[in-house]
Every structure is written in C-alpha cells, then in structure tokens.
Enzyme design. Structure first.
Site, short mmCIF file in Angstrom:
data_model
loop_
_atom_site.label_atom_id
_atom_site.label_comp_id
_atom_site.label_asym_id
_atom_site.label_seq_id
_atom_site.Cartn_x
_atom_site.Cartn_y
_atom_site.Cartn_z
N ARG A 328 72.65 -30.47 80.76
CA ARG A 328 72.68 -29.36 79.81
C ARG A 328 73.70 -29.61 78.70
O ARG A 328 74.73 -30.23 78.92
CB ARG A 328 73.04 -28.07 80.56
CG ARG A 328 72.90 -26.81 79.72
CD ARG A 328 73.36 -25.61 80.50
NE ARG A 328 74.81 -25.56 80.62
CZ ARG A 328 75.45 -24.77 81.48
NH1 ARG A 328 74.77 -24.00 82.31
NH2 ARG A 328 76.77 -24.75 81.52
N ASP A 329 73.38 -29.10 77.51
CA ASP A 329 74.27 -29.21 76.35
C ASP A 329 74.57 -30.68 76.05
O ASP A 329 75.72 -31.08 75.88
CB ASP A 329 75.57 -28.44 76.62
CG ASP A 329 76.23 -27.96 75.32
OD1 ASP A 329 75.53 -27.81 74.32
OD2 ASP A 329 77.46 -27.74 75.33
N CYS A 330 73.51 -31.47 75.96
CA CYS A 330 73.66 -32.92 75.94
C CYS A 330 74.35 -33.46 74.69
O CYS A 330 74.85 -34.59 74.70
CB CYS A 330 72.30 -33.60 76.10
SG CYS A 330 71.12 -33.31 74.74
N ALA A 332 76.86 -31.76 72.99
CA ALA A 332 78.17 -31.13 72.83
C ALA A 332 78.90 -31.18 74.16
O ALA A 332 78.42 -31.79 75.12
CB ALA A 332 78.03 -29.71 72.31
N SER A 335 79.75 -26.51 76.82
CA SER A 335 78.94 -25.86 77.85
C SER A 335 78.24 -26.87 78.74
O SER A 335 77.15 -26.62 79.24
CB SER A 335 77.91 -24.93 77.21
OG SER A 335 78.53 -23.85 76.57
#
EC number: 3.2.1.-
Length: 661
Positions: A328-330, A332, A335
C-alpha cells in the site's frame, strides 16, 4: 456527571488517589468515560492549572486492571500498562486557570469500564482528580430530560436527543472545557437533523449552507460552485434516483445509497471533534470509518461496534474505507501498509482482512443498511504514474493492486446492500489527457475482470483525502489567454485542463459509460478539506497581465503546488449532500477532519499500531517538493497518518467554505 474529588475529600470509592509531592505547580485532574459500548469505551483526562503560576510540561500515568488502551490523541503516549501521557509541546504550557485535555480508546478486555488512579506531579500536589462514566453503553431517545443551564438553546442529535451549549464545565457525557459544555436532554418529535440528506441535494444539518501527486490518507468549494453544483435533482441529469434497481431477499437495492437517507455519525470521531473549540459545527456530520489494517477490524469500537452503533442511531447509510492492499502507498512513505506482496501479502489480505470484513457486513442485523465501501484509496492511480518506483512495479504484478481490488469487489458484491465506489485519485493527478485515458483503461479493465464485471460497483470516488477544490470560481476557462498563453499552461496547472473536481468527475463518468459501464453509474467527491476559505481566499479575478501572477492571484487553491498532498492548510468544504450536480451521487467526507496525513518529524518514533508508516519528505514543512522546487507547505507538529492533529482541525474550521455556522 463529572464529580471533582478534592484532596482529602474521602471519596475513595472512585478509585482515584492523590499523593503529596514537592512540585511547585498543581492541577485539577479529571478523568471521564465519554462513550461506552459493549467491549470498549473512550476516556478523557482534563488537566486544569489551579495554581497561581504557569505550568510548563506535564505527564500523567495510570494503570488498568483488566482494561487495555488501544490508541489515543492529543498527547504522547508511552508504556503498556502502566501508561503515561505527556504533553506534545504545543499543549505543554498551562497558564493559571487554563485547561488541556487528551483522550484515548480502551478495550474492556472482558471487564467493565475502569476508573484508574491518576498519578503525576501536577495531580499530586494540591491538585485533584475526578471520574465520570456514561450510564449506559447505548443512548436512547427516552433518556430523561435535562434543562438548558446556559440558555443557549438546544439542537437535536442523531439519537433524537439534544445537546445544550452552556457555560458550566459539566457536560453530562464527560466533554468539558472552560467555555462551554454539552448537556443531554430529550428531543420531542424532531426530524433527524444531523446526517439526513434530502433528495433535493441539500443537507438538513445545522452546519449546512447553500506532474503526478499523491492523495493524503489515514484517512468545498466557492460560492459559485454552491450555486452551480446544488441543482435540483428533478431537473438534472443526475445518476441518482430513489428507484430500485435490483432486490435480493428482503433488501431492495437503490440507485443512490445517499439519496434521502440518514447517515451514520461516528461517535469516536465526533467526541474528538467536540473536544476542540468550535468542533460542534461539524461533529455530527457523516465521515467514513477507515479499516486501514487488520487490527482496525477489532481494535477499539471495531467494525462491528460501528455497525451496531449505526443500527442504534437508526442510520440508513454507513460508509467505510477498504484500505490495506499489499504494498500500500507504493509511491510514498507516510501511509505504508502492513502487508507485503513478497511476504504472502495477497493471501493474508484475502483471508485475514477481506474475509472477516465481508463476514461482519453480511450479518443479518445489518441487512437493512446501505453500506458504502470506498475501495483502496490511491492504489490503481499509482500504477498509472509511478511505475518507476520498485514497490509500484511489484504492485502492478501478481498479488498486487489489480488482484487485490478484484478480490475485494468480488467478495463485497456478494452482499446486495453493499455499494462499492472505486477510488480514482483526483484531477490534479490524473487530469492530463495521457494519464486520464490510461487510467480509464486500467481501472475500467480491472473492474470488468471481476465476477460481476461492471455491475460489481456503484461508481467511483474522486479527491479522496485530497485538497483539490470543486472548481475555481475565478478561473472558469482553462483556455483563456493571458499574456498570450492559455491559463492551463501556467506553472501551477502545468497544462492540466482540469482545475476542479466536478468537471473531472463528470468527464470520468462519461468516459466509463463509453467503456460499457451502466448509464446510472454514480460519482462521489470527497469535500472534507477542499473548501479553501478563510482570509487568504481571493475575492475576484486578478488584473495582472503576467500569466503566473494572474493565476496565483485568482486561484482559491492556496497550495504551493498541486502535488503537495500532506497536511495542507485547506478548509472544510461542502457538507455531505446527495445529488449536488449532474452525475454525482453525493459529496462525502472520506477522511475525518483532524486526522493527520503523515508525520512531520524526520526523527520520528514508530507508530506502535502501524510500524510500517514512515516519514515522507512531503510532510516536512522545512523541505521542498523535489519535483516542483517549491515548499511542501505541510503543517508542522503533525503526528503519524491517521493520528489526531488538533492544529489541523482548528485550521480546517477557520478556513471552511462555505463558512460554518
């Protein structure tokens, strides 16, 4: 009712002890149980400086017997029973007579709500401690009536009871401050005024009034959009009608789950909002509940607790966020999720995350609820623009975003009362023609590959947790020539033809219909933080002949760059409402105001619940957006993503547009 225990009063039955100390300052310490449910509750501690000199720095400790703390806000927490709460710097100084409060959620762990002993130098030296508890885990409109001690008038809440603003410190529910309180009493034959959405697109809430980038997660417009986007649904080409489209068993599926319904109010978020100055203006609006990790399904009130509360409130529509894909949130860091594709993440996502969620949603006691699922914020858009990132490259393969979303939609679509809306980022990310067309193909094909194909979703959601305004009232024409160049070619817009979310959402909807999606497909726009009001809001069109100056003086979006996504100084936007413009099912608040987008301090302590979350430079107010060479504009003192951020909440209230009542 809060009972204050003075030193030496002998009221030991409250389980609070005061010990002598040599510390020069003192405080009155109040402990209260604000909201209680079957397996947990929220508690608040208020420290009031009752000495003659200022207090600089504080900490309070306590120990539970059976209960266990799960998370908290407005303090730095350490320990695992005993627990210690310390000031966060910004709330560490208390002038004489000044108060500060912090709160936390508690798992009863099979016991009852406890009233622990508060320990700390301020509480021990001539100070006091207090405790209160709600009388019941459920609130009922038959509760006994109480008077309005301040004479400030009453407002019905979602339970059919009332809150009276007054000047005492006794709230009845444990919320207290120096200026007002909220006392509870019975409301006679009132319509549900909070969270009720009228079919004409207006909300009956008392607060109502007429390069790629990343969205911000856990977890609106100007006056002209208020006119243009609140058109009567009877005369618009709205995708939303109240007619039934299908039925299964006793549940009759509707075209728009927000139309004419009473929306769920999250009591946990509402309590936090009410604890902030002015928070009552929005505290009874609907916000989404985020399932952003496996633990969120059961921690605190948990998904079941929220669903039970929705039933208790008599709500028709409950909105939650599915947000736990592997990798998830690959693109950035703020998160980053708990699951990794390389570590069996897809299987865990299926078995330990989606399966228990669907099992809970499918319980018969929730079969009459319209359950709206916001599906995986920012995921598929990252596969359009950020494949240069290794995590995103992996997420584009087996067990990644497409497989995960297809599995989630397959499972959710087995429940006739679940309405899935797939996130499509926002216009400042996918607005360029190449990004737009590629995203239409990728996201469209992902959904078509599900068991029910185009019928597996109710629509799409845009601007999830971001700050892009609904429209720019003083920049209505992206092709307008200024200084011999079109406005869209300015440094701020970088040739992106979409300046706001309404047109972007409507064009996306038409593109999807052309791809074979139903003509009644709906769109949602997250307006929680895109209001951009306050003293810096432009009041007219610039007279400059320099293109960039013209744009900068005319735009209501005050960010340094549209790619700045972390803790921006936006404002509360349009209140939740159904059918606000042609093709739009609703304006919604996906991310609850007051929750951080990411931690600002690069030398951060890991989040104990989400240790994968890191510091992203875009959340540092002292850094630049490297792609644009401008400041990030992020707010200082921000905690980890999803944690309570009171300074941001206060700013969003101040910058609300339309202004709050």
């Amino acid at each position: 009712m809060i009972t204050t225990v003075k030193k030496g009063s002998g009221l030991a039955l409250l389980g609070l002890a005061i010990a002598a100390a040599s510390h020069g300052a003192s405080a009155e310490c109040a402990y209260s149980v604000n909201n209680e449910w079957d397996n947990g509750y929220t508690a608040e501690v208020t420290l009031t400086n009752d000495g003659a000199s200022a207090v600089s720095g504080w900490d309070v400790s306590w120990t539970f017997d059976a209960n266990r703390m799960t998370n908290g806000w407005n303090a730095e927490f350490s320990g695992s029973n005993p627990y210690t709460a310390s000031d966060m710097g910004w709330n560490g100084t208390l002038q004489p007579g000044q108060s500060v409060s912090f709160g936390f959620q508690v798992d009863k762990n099979g016991g009852a709500a406890e009233r622990p002993m508060l320990e700390g130098a301020l509480c021990e030296d001539g100070g006091s401690s207090s405790s209160s508890s709600s009388e019941s885990s459920s609130i009922d409109s038959s509760a006994s009536s109480s008077s309005d001690p301040g004479g400030a008038g009453q407002q019905c809440n979602w339970y059919g009871t009332t809150y009276s603003l007054c000047e005492t410190t006794d709230s009845g529910w444990g919320w207290e401050n120096n200026e007002s309180c909220i006392a509870r009493s019975t409301c006679e034959a009132q319509p549900d005024p909070y969270g009720v959405i009228d079919g004409d697109g207006s909300s009956s809430s008392s607060s109502s009034s007429s390069s790629s980038s990343s969205s911000s997660e856990s977890s609106s417009s100007d006056s002209s959009s208020s006119d243009s986007s609140s058109s009567d649904s009877s005369s618009s080409e709205s995708s939303s009608s109240s007619s039934s489209s299908s039925s299964d068993g006793n549940y009759t599926r509707v075209d728009n789950p927000f139309d004419g319904t009473t929306l769920y109010v999250d009591p946990v978020w509402s309590a936090k909002a009410l604890a902030e100055p002015g928070g009552e203006a929005i505290a009874f609006e609907n916000t989404a509940v985020w399932m952003d990790r496996i633990g969120a399904i059961t921690d605190g009130i948990g998904l079941k607790g929220h669903l039970d509360e929705a039933v208790n409130q008599g709500a028709d529509t409950f909105m939650f966020v599915v947000y736990n894909l592997p990798n998830r949130d690959c693109a950035a860091l703020a998160s980053n999720g708990e699951l990794r594709i390389s570590e069996n993440g897809f299987e865990i996502y299926q078995q330990d995350y989606i399966a228990p969620i669907v099992q809970l949603l499918g319980q018969p006691e929730y079969s009459d609820l319209h359950i709206v699922a916001i599906v995986e914020v920012d995921s598929l858009p990252n596969l359009v623009t950020n494949l240069d990132e290794p995590d995103c490259q992996e997420a584009a393969g087996p067990g990644g975003y497409e497989d995960g979303i297809q599995h989630a939609l397959n499972e959710l679509s087995t429940l006739p009362n679940v309405y899935s809306y797939v996130d499509i980022a926002h216009s400042g990310w996918l607005g360029w023609s190449d990004n737009f067309s590629e995203a239409v193909q990728l996201i469209g094909n992902t959904i078509k590959g599900t068991d029910k194909g185009v019928d597996s979703i109710a629509g799409f959601v845009t601007n999830s947790a971001n700050y892009t305004p609904l429209e720019e009232p003083y920049l209505p024409d992206p092709s307008l020539q200024v200084g011999g160049q079109p406005v869209r070619s300015s440094s701020f817009y970088e040739w992106n033809p979409y300046f706001g979310e309404i047109e972007f959402a409507q064009d996306w909807r038409q593109a999807m219909i052309q791809q074979g999606f139903p003509s009644d497909i709906g769109m949602l726009i997250d307006t929680g933080r895109n209001g951009w009001g306050g003293p810096d809001r432009p009041t007219g069109v610039s007279t400059s002949t320099d293109l960039d100056t013209y744009v900068d003086e005319s735009r209501i979006d005050r960010r340094h760059h549209r790619g700045n996504w972390c803790n921006q100084p936006g404002g509360v936007g349009e209140r939740p409402q159904a059918n606000p413009a042609p093709g739009l099912d609703a304006y919604v608040w996906v991310k609850p105001q007051g929750e951080s987008d990411g931690i600002s301090d690069p030398d951060f302590e890991p989040d104990p619940n989400d240790p994968a979350k890191q510091h992203d430079g875009m959340c540092n107010p002292n850094e630049n957006n490297e792609d644009a060479g401008v400041p990030t504009g992020a707010l200082p003192n921000a905690p980890h993503a999803g944690r309570w951020f009171p300074e941001a909440f206060e700013l969003y209230l101040q910058n609300a547009y339309p202004p709050l009542d």
